[in-house]
Design an enzyme around this catalytic site. Structure first.
Site, short mmCIF file in Angstrom:
data_model
loop_
_atom_site.label_atom_id
_atom_site.label_comp_id
_atom_site.label_asym_id
_atom_site.label_seq_id
_atom_site.Cartn_x
_atom_site.Cartn_y
_atom_site.Cartn_z
N GLU A 1 -10.87 3.24 -24.58
CA GLU A 1 -11.22 4.66 -24.96
C GLU A 1 -12.42 4.49 -25.61
O GLU A 1 -12.57 3.62 -26.66
CB GLU A 1 -9.88 5.34 -25.78
CG GLU A 1 -9.57 4.84 -26.96
CD GLU A 1 -8.37 5.59 -27.35
OE1 GLU A 1 -7.52 5.61 -26.74
OE2 GLU A 1 -8.16 5.90 -28.68
N HIS B 1 -3.69 -0.31 -27.49
CA HIS B 1 -3.47 -0.26 -26.22
C HIS B 1 -3.82 -1.69 -25.52
O HIS B 1 -4.26 -2.53 -25.77
CB HIS B 1 -4.37 0.71 -25.61
CG HIS B 1 -4.54 1.77 -26.34
ND1 HIS B 1 -3.24 2.65 -26.62
CD2 HIS B 1 -5.67 2.56 -27.04
CE1 HIS B 1 -3.76 3.64 -27.42
NE2 HIS B 1 -4.91 3.57 -27.73
N HIS C 1 -6.16 0.67 -34.33
CA HIS C 1 -6.99 1.88 -35.04
C HIS C 1 -6.18 3.05 -35.32
O HIS C 1 -5.04 3.05 -34.70
CB HIS C 1 -8.18 2.32 -33.83
CG HIS C 1 -7.71 2.66 -32.31
ND1 HIS C 1 -6.89 1.75 -31.34
CD2 HIS C 1 -7.47 4.04 -32.11
CE1 HIS C 1 -6.83 2.53 -30.36
NE2 HIS C 1 -7.00 3.91 -30.64
N ARG D 1 2.37 1.22 -31.34
CA ARG D 1 2.45 1.79 -32.44
C ARG D 1 2.62 0.84 -33.57
O ARG D 1 3.67 0.06 -33.37
CB ARG D 1 3.19 2.85 -32.69
CG ARG D 1 2.83 3.93 -31.84
CD ARG D 1 3.37 5.39 -32.22
NE ARG D 1 2.90 6.35 -31.17
CZ ARG D 1 3.13 6.55 -30.02
NH1 ARG D 1 4.22 5.91 -29.34
NH2 ARG D 1 2.85 7.64 -29.21
N GLN E 1 -2.16 2.35 -33.97
CA GLN E 1 -1.78 1.72 -32.57
C GLN E 1 -2.76 1.14 -32.07
O GLN E 1 -4.06 0.96 -32.34
CB GLN E 1 -1.82 3.15 -31.70
CG GLN E 1 -3.28 3.82 -31.92
CD GLN E 1 -3.00 5.23 -31.12
OE1 GLN E 1 -3.15 5.31 -29.84
NE2 GLN E 1 -2.61 6.35 -31.99
#
Length: 387
Positions: A123, A88, A247, A266, A86
């Site tokens: 993240e 972001h 990642h 994804r 995935q």
């Protein structure tokens, strides 16, 4: 006004979770069901409930009543098998994608919806135990091509590997190779079908890819994984995963801090929705070393993981404090803390609260927080200055 409020939540039971993994970590009675993520924050999909008398029932209600927004989501993550491959979006991509899907009338809970909210989801993850495994960011094209050369020498049919390598080394580089692997081309299907036989001839070199192929036997995401950095973290080591970084966490237990979003695009290793064109819009195809985030050097009882110390995190406000003993923290926003070992006394102004392993607390506003105790305490806040 109350500053230190106990909070709690139930672990989310995604299939890739560890049975009873989060309960055991936090010293609670272990269950038999998979425990994948414990969310500590205000995200509406799983807001933390307040375990005390308060004018709000949970942290989503706190946001509605106060008009404030908690600028992060803190999680405990426990993985027994691979999460989806995935990436972001950036803040701009998230806002634009959310507006586009809202205008198209796509229900927010639709399985094919990409953007559940208008926010970015950068993240970081800190390993809580040795052996946390992840794929994170593309390797250099040259490094990946070395493995393809080995596989071509092992395969009965070397042609697909050589084509893949030529794309990597060509003008399109990593992006061209990625697009081909995701294209559904018949040669890619041949690669997927024969990969286990080929890689099994060098099982130590390709061990993590063979594990992925066992979990997802018909998924070209296994081939994409060959082009990614594979890392194994020791306890306390941290990965930084900015917008665009592709990642997948493979196995292990960690503390994860991210933007307050659930926007995930994804690319494989999942039965969920995969949108290749949208993924291509957001992925960073730069190749290089794994993106470790080194904590700030400070006092012996505290490490501070600060994304803004990285060029790709310059506009990211949240930070994670890992505290093992007495410390003084000046928070710059509302904060969330959880104890993973031992016990601590927290003091903010005239208010005090004792918290032990498994306890979590919401700190309702910026404070000078005095921490006394010993063990493991993780505290997330934003725009923080350490006293």
């Amino acid at each position: 006004m109350t500053l230190l409020l106990p909070i709690g939540n139930e672990p989310r039971d995604y299939a890739w979770g560890i049975p009873g993994g989060i309960s055991r970590l936090l010293g609670c009675e272990a269950t038999e069901r998979p425990e994948a993520e414990l969310w500590l924050g205000a995200h509406p999909l799983s807001p933390s409930r307040v375990i005390a008398d308060a004018p709000f029932a949970d942290l989503a209600d706190w946001e509605r009543q106060t008009g404030e927004r908690l600028p992060f989501l803190l999680k405990i993550l426990a993985a027994s098998s691979a999460l989806s491959l995935q990436a972001h979006p950036t803040p701009a991509d998230a806002a634009e994608g959310f507006a586009r899907e809202e205008a198209a009338g796509i229900p927010r809970d639709a399985p094919h919806r990409n953007y559940k909210d208008p926010f970015a989801k950068p993240e970081l993850i800190v390993a809580l135990e040795d052996g946390f495994e992840a794929l994170c960011g593309f390797r250099t094209a040259e490094s990946a091509a070395t493995d393809l050369h080995v596989l071509a020498g092992l395969a009965a049919d070397a042609h697909p590997y050589r084509l893949w390598s030529s794309l990597l080394r060509g003008p399109g580089g990593i992006r061209a190779a990625f697009e081909w692997l995701m294209s559904g081309d018949s040669l890619v299907e041949r690669l997927v079908a024969g990969f286990v036989d080929d890689a099994s001839q060098s099982p130590e070199r390709f061990a993590h890819l063979l594990r992925l192929a066992n979990q997802y036997p018909d998924d070209p995401g296994v081939l994409v994984a060959l082009m990614l950095n594979h890392v194994t973290l020791r306890a306390g080591e941290c990965l930084w995963l900015p917008a665009g970084n592709i990642h997948a966490y493979l196995r292990g237990i960690g503390v994860e801090l991210m933007g307050p979003s659930d926007n995930v695009l994804r690319g494989g290793l999942t039965p969920k929705h995969v949108d290749v064109p949208e993924l291509l819009r957001v992925v960073d195809f730069s190749g290089g070393a794994a993106p470790y985030l080194r904590p700030d050097a400070g006092r012996s009882n505290e490490r501070v993981y600060r994304p803004a110390s990285m060029p790709s995190g310059a506009d990211v406000p949240f930070v994670l404090h890992a505290i093992t003993g007495d410390a003084t923290i000046e928070t710059g926003s509302p904060a969330v803390a959880i104890v993973t070992a031992g016990g601590f006394e927290l003091a903010a102004g005239s208010e005090q609260r004792h918290i032990e392993r498994g306890d979590a607390v919401f700190i309702t506003g910026p404070v000078v927080l005095e921490v006394a105790g010993e063990g493991g305490l993780f505290l997330a806040d934003a725009l923080t200055v350490t006293a």
